[in-house]
Scaffold this active site. Structure first.
Site, short mmCIF file in Angstrom:
data_model
loop_
_atom_site.label_atom_id
_atom_site.label_comp_id
_atom_site.label_asym_id
_atom_site.label_seq_id
_atom_site.Cartn_x
_atom_site.Cartn_y
_atom_site.Cartn_z
N SER A 137 20.35 37.92 -22.76
CA SER A 137 20.17 39.09 -21.91
C SER A 137 21.26 40.14 -22.13
CB SER A 137 20.20 38.67 -20.44
OG SER A 137 19.21 37.70 -20.21
N1 SAM Z 1 19.97 34.14 -19.54
C1 SAM Z 1 19.43 33.87 -20.84
C2 SAM Z 1 20.43 34.28 -21.90
O1 SAM Z 1 21.25 35.17 -21.63
O2 SAM Z 1 20.40 33.74 -22.99
C3 SAM Z 1 18.16 34.68 -20.95
C4 SAM Z 1 17.20 34.27 -22.01
S1 SAM Z 1 15.71 35.18 -22.20
C5 SAM Z 1 15.94 36.78 -21.62
C6 SAM Z 1 14.60 34.46 -21.04
C7 SAM Z 1 14.25 33.00 -21.28
O3 SAM Z 1 13.27 32.59 -20.34
C8 SAM Z 1 13.67 32.68 -22.65
O4 SAM Z 1 14.51 31.76 -23.28
C9 SAM Z 1 12.29 32.11 -22.36
O5 SAM Z 1 11.90 31.08 -23.26
C10 SAM Z 1 12.49 31.59 -20.95
N2 SAM Z 1 11.27 31.39 -20.16
C11 SAM Z 1 10.19 32.19 -20.05
N3 SAM Z 1 9.28 31.65 -19.22
C12 SAM Z 1 9.81 30.45 -18.78
C13 SAM Z 1 9.35 29.43 -17.91
N4 SAM Z 1 8.17 29.50 -17.29
N5 SAM Z 1 10.16 28.36 -17.70
C14 SAM Z 1 11.36 28.26 -18.32
N6 SAM Z 1 11.85 29.20 -19.16
C15 SAM Z 1 11.08 30.28 -19.39
#
Ligand code: SAM
Length: 209
Positions: free
Chosen positions: A57
């Site tokens: 993010s």
């Molecule tokens: N805070 C993290 C970082 O800074 O690395 C953010 C990662 S990204 C913006 C959002 C994440 O949410 C992704 O890795 C995606 O695979 C995950 N994601 C999306 N839908 C999800 C779900 N239903 N359950 C778990 N993870 C999910």
């Protein structure tokens, strides 16, 4: 930009305010959570690819959401969409030795990536449990939580999250292109605030059946 320049920019912009959160941004090095080919951009204020069409993010967004969440020492926090593990590590620093972070991620390779990244911070790693699964349903086995934070946007705040939140607790999560704050005043009564104008990857719900 250097790490201290990034933190200074977020403080000057009014995104980082709380001393403990500022300290966490200084201690938990974002470069340790970025794939090797993007290390030189680790302190730029934008999201970066981590593979599987996902991103670590944007620092500004993480700062804004953590300030709304206000994690406390001893808090138990559900982190939905742990991705690179950077925000999970920031939360682990903020909850201290007596707190716990449950970090749920749906992509197996990213769960492994985050666990590996956290190993660079052994003290924090011990405070985080990484779980593979669909966080849109929360994570019942570890509920209830003092705080729930999500990094991927659904079209509403899931009922499961509200149910798994302690009374007095807070959810901070994206809904469409807003950040929504839900405060649980009583088991049935919730107060909701909305901050417009953000951009998020989608919260992917597993198909039933
Ligand atoms: N805070 C993290 C970082 O800074 O690395 C953010 C990662 S990204 C913006 C959002 C994440 O949410 C992704 O890795 C995606 O695979 C995950 N994601 C999306 N839908 C999800 C779900 N239903 N359950 C778990 N993870 C999910």
């Amino acid at each position: 930009m250097s790490k201290s320049e990034l933190v200074d920019e977020l403080v000057r912009g009014g995104y980082l305010k709380t001393p403990a959160i500022i300290e966490a941004f200084k201690t938990v090095d974002r470069a340790a959570f970025v794939p090797v080919e993007f290390k030189s951009q680790a302190y730029e204020n934008h999201p970066l690819p981590i593979g599987f069409e996902q991103t670590i993010s944007q620092p500004l967004t993480v700062a804004f959401m953590l300030e709304l969440l206000q994690p406390q020492p001893g808090s138990k926090i559900l982190d939905v969409g742990s991705g690179s593990g950077w925000q999970s590590a920031l939360l682990a620093q903020l909850v201290g030795e007596s707190g716990k972070v449950v970090a749920i991620e749906r992509i197996p390779e990213l769960k492994i990536f985050a666990e590996g990244n956290l190993n660079a911070f052994p003290e924090l790693a011990g405070r985080v449990s990484f779980v593979l699964g669909d966080g849109s349903q929360g994570y019942e086995p570890e509920a209830p939580y003092n705080r729930i934070i999500a990094a991927a946007a659904g079209d509403t705040i899931p009922e499961a999250w509200k149910n798994q939140l302690k009374t007095g607790g807070t959810i901070v999560a994206p809904v469409s292109q807003s950040i929504v704050v839900v405060q649980k005043l009583t088991p049935e009564k919730f107060e909701v605030r909305e901050y417009f104008g953000f951009s998020f990857v989608p919260l992917v719900k597993e198909q039933a059946g």
